[in-house]
Design an enzyme around this catalytic site. Structure first.
Site, PDB file in Angstrom:
ATOM      1  CB  SER A 162      -0.936   0.041   1.060  1.00 14.95           C
ATOM      2  OG  SER A 162      -0.328   0.274   2.305  1.00 14.95           O
ATOM      3  CE  LYS A 188      -5.423  -9.325  -3.519  1.00 19.81           C
ATOM      4  NZ  LYS A 188      -4.995  -8.489  -3.456  1.00 19.81           N
ATOM      5  CB  ALA A 189      -3.513  -4.928  -8.424  1.00 22.94           C
ATOM      6  CG  HIS A 190      -2.415  -2.498  -2.399  1.00 25.31           C
ATOM      7  ND1 HIS A 190      -3.537  -1.300  -1.675  1.00 25.31           N
ATOM      8  CD2 HIS A 190      -2.165  -2.985  -0.908  1.00 25.31           C
ATOM      9  CE1 HIS A 190      -3.751  -1.203  -0.430  1.00 25.31           C
ATOM     10  NE2 HIS A 190      -2.468  -2.348   0.399  1.00 25.31           N
ATOM     11  N   GLY A 243       3.242  -5.864   3.622  1.00 24.96           N
ATOM     12  CA  GLY A 243       2.434  -5.879   3.922  1.00 24.96           C
ATOM     13  C   GLY A 243       2.787  -5.661   5.687  1.00 24.96           C
ATOM     14  CB  SER A 244      -0.561  -6.990   8.048  1.00 24.45           C
ATOM     15  OG  SER A 244      -1.296  -7.476   7.281  1.00 24.45           O
ATOM     16  CD  GLU A 267       8.766  -4.560   4.618  1.00 23.29           C
ATOM     17  OE1 GLU A 267       8.200  -4.343   5.732  1.00 23.29           O
ATOM     18  OE2 GLU A 267       8.940  -3.759   3.708  1.00 23.29           O
ATOM     19  CB  CYS A 304       7.677  -1.233   6.521  1.00 26.01           C
ATOM     20  SG  CYS A 304       8.610  -0.718   4.889  1.00 26.01           S
ATOM     21  CD  GLU A 395       4.550  -1.277  10.305  1.00 27.89           C
ATOM     22  OE1 GLU A 395       5.412  -0.044   9.906  1.00 27.89           O
ATOM     23  OE2 GLU A 395       3.871  -2.236  10.465  1.00 27.89           O
TER      24      GLU A 395
END
Length: 535
Positions: A162, A188-190, A243-244, A267, A304, A395
């Site tokens: 994102s 896979k597109a965000h 991502g998350s 990550e 990040c 985070e």
């Protein structure tokens, strides 16, 4: 007709545009959550399977293509990305609220990554060729001819991030590394920047056409619930994800439960501790406060590598630093985040900190209007960190940092020991801090993939030596990196050819060394050709 109105919203599968049903997914403006005017199809399981199957079909040819062929493709993609104009940046800004200068810089980084991997291929060290020639007369047993090199794993599923719509997304680092390894991709597109993804994918397809390569090498699908289906598909051999923590763990679990488990290089989450040692704190508390604020608010705290946890030994210098940091933060203007979902998540996290008995709000930036994020800094006792409080370990994605005051070196060491794995750890130290810094470095190296001195972790240089990874939960595999040339290793595996006929050897392993590679031959690094054996 605007550029947005020309977008079809269809998937990119095997060089074709495909979309079934109705285009129900909406591209939204980050600033107000309203539609941009572009709509997208949500991929079905069948369409995800078609994309994975197309990548699998073209893999044997692509993985054995020459380094020059793949390097040429990467360079052509870079040229196409550099050719994207003002209308592209306008769309990317609408979807992400990122300013023009940031988007232009990120585009340069993205095309630079492509050219970096092209250079790696032309240099040849990604093949990691190792040759032990035959010793037929060796006693008591002869040694066969053994030749090892690195080969691409297979089709890679790439999940767009994102916070970096270019550098970590459709044609970002994972895509570049996979293509360099000879692995076709299914991206896979965000959902946060689908129009940006489509325009980027069109640039990649133009590059494939210019290079006269199959469109099946690069596939892209849209959808919010299709990622699991993609990872489950037997054609997919590796996953790249940024991502998350929740998302990365879910994909890792799916991949591990397949009949044939595959690696997931995710990550995910880091608080990136920043330590300020006593002499450094004494000499420049105000300058450190300003620079820290600039770092954790950069990009609205959506990096990040944001320093989300600051540790220092208490005393008069710490009090001056805390006061300076509070004053600096109070002057920060509110900003728009990437999308409403990200803003909502940030505000939910702040609500948890505000209700927590151990968290004390030191300062907040200027009041935010609707749809904006307000900057905050909290002070937290060291006891909460020592108790491994989850709010200190996870985070908080946004413009906030947590300040921890410790009593002495012993408590500092204990606090660091309580932390999980990190992408980065930063140490601010002057000459008189050298002894303490030396005692801290082994622990910081154990905890993080990158240890910085007298700097700030936001800003990741794209180069050979960079490591953007770290122990769990920063990533799923601390042995890899998603930035730098070593990122290609995630999508390659070693293959050894024993007593293979010379006519069948790949160029990297031939006696004459046609690629002029630096190879490990009989225990010595050399670019020399291998002389024929003498009876």
């Amino acid at each position: 007709m605007t550029r947005l109105q020309t977008l079809t919203g269809q998937h990119f599968i095997d060089g074709q545009r495909v979309g079934s049903g109705e285009p129900l997914l909406q591209s939204l403006r980050a600033a107000d959550g309203q539609p941009t005017g572009a709509s997208f199809y949500s991929a079905t399981a069948q369409e995800a399977g078609l994309a994975a199957g197309a990548a699998q079909r073209v893999f044997p040819d692509f993985v054995h293509s020459s380094p020059d062929t793949r390097a040429g493709l990467l360079e052509t993609i870079a040229d196409e990305l550099d050719g994207l104009g003002e209308d592209f940046f306008d769309i990317a800004h609408q979807e992400t609220a990122l300013p023009l200068a940031r988007l232009q810089g990120e585009r340069a980084r993205t095309s630079g990554q492509m050219r970096m991997f092209a250079g790696l291929l032309r240099r040849g060290d990604a093949f990691a060729a190792r040759i032990d020639t035959a010793q037929p007369q060796r006693a008591p047993l002869p040694r066969p001819d053994l030749r090892q090199y690195q080969l691409g794993l297979g089709p890679v599923a790439v999940f767009g991030a994102s916070n970096f719509p270019l550098a970590f997304s459709t044609a970002g680092g994972d895509t570049a590394a996979a293509l360099a390894a000879g692995c076709p991709v299914v991206v896979k597109a965000h959902p946060g920047h689908m129009a940006t993804a489509e325009l980027t994918a069109l640039a990649v397809l133009r590059a494939l056409e210019r290079c006269r390569l199959s469109g099946a090498i690069f596939n892209l699908i849209f959808g919010t619930d299709i990622g699991a289906e993609l990872v489950r598909h037997p054609a997919i051999q590796a996953v790249g994800f940024t991502g998350s923590l929740r998302g990365g763990k879910a994909l890792q679990q799916i991949a591990s439960q397949r009949p044939q488990p595959i690696p997931v290089f995710a990550e995910m989450s880091a608080v990136n501790p920043l330590l300020i040692l006593p002499e450094s704190l004494r000499q420049q508390p105000e300058a450190l406060a300003r620079a820290l604020c600039d770092s954790f608010t950069l990009g609205v705290g959506q990096f990040c590598t944001k320093p989300g946890l600051v540790l220092a030994i208490g005393g008069e210098a710490f009090d001056r630093f805390r006061e300076a940091l509070s004053q600096t933060v109070s002057e920060v203007e509110p900003q728009v985040m990437l999308n409403r979902q990200t803003l909502d998540h940030y505000q939910q996290k702040l609500a948890l900190t505000q209700r927590h008995p151990d968290f004390r709000l030191l300062a907040a930036g200027k009041a935010a209007e609707k749809g904006q994020a307000r900057t905050c800094v909290y002070q937290v006792p060291a006891s909460a960190l020592l108790a491994k409080d989850p709010l200190l370990q996870e985070e908080i994605f946004g413009p906030v940092t947590l300040l921890v005051e410790v009593r002495d070196e012993s408590e500092l060491m204990a606090a660091l020991g309580a932390l999980q794995g990190q992408l980065t750890a930063t140490l601010h130290a002057e000459a008189d801090d050298a002894a303490l810094a030396g005692r801290l470095l082994p622990l910081l190296s154990e905890k993080a993939g990158r240890v910085l001195f007298n700097g700030y972790p936001t800003g990741v240089e794209v180069c050979d030596a960079m490591v953007h990874g770290g122990p769990w939960p920063a990533t799923t595999d601390a042995r890899g990196t998603s930035v730098g040339t070593l990122a290609i290793a995630r999508f390659m595996r070693p293959v050894c050819l024993q007593n293979a006929p010379a006519s069948l050897l790949p160029p990297a392993l031939r006696d004459e060394n046609p690629l002029n590679l630096l190879r490990l031959v009989n225990g010595q690094w050399t670019r020399e050709a291998i002389s024929p054996a003498v009876d």
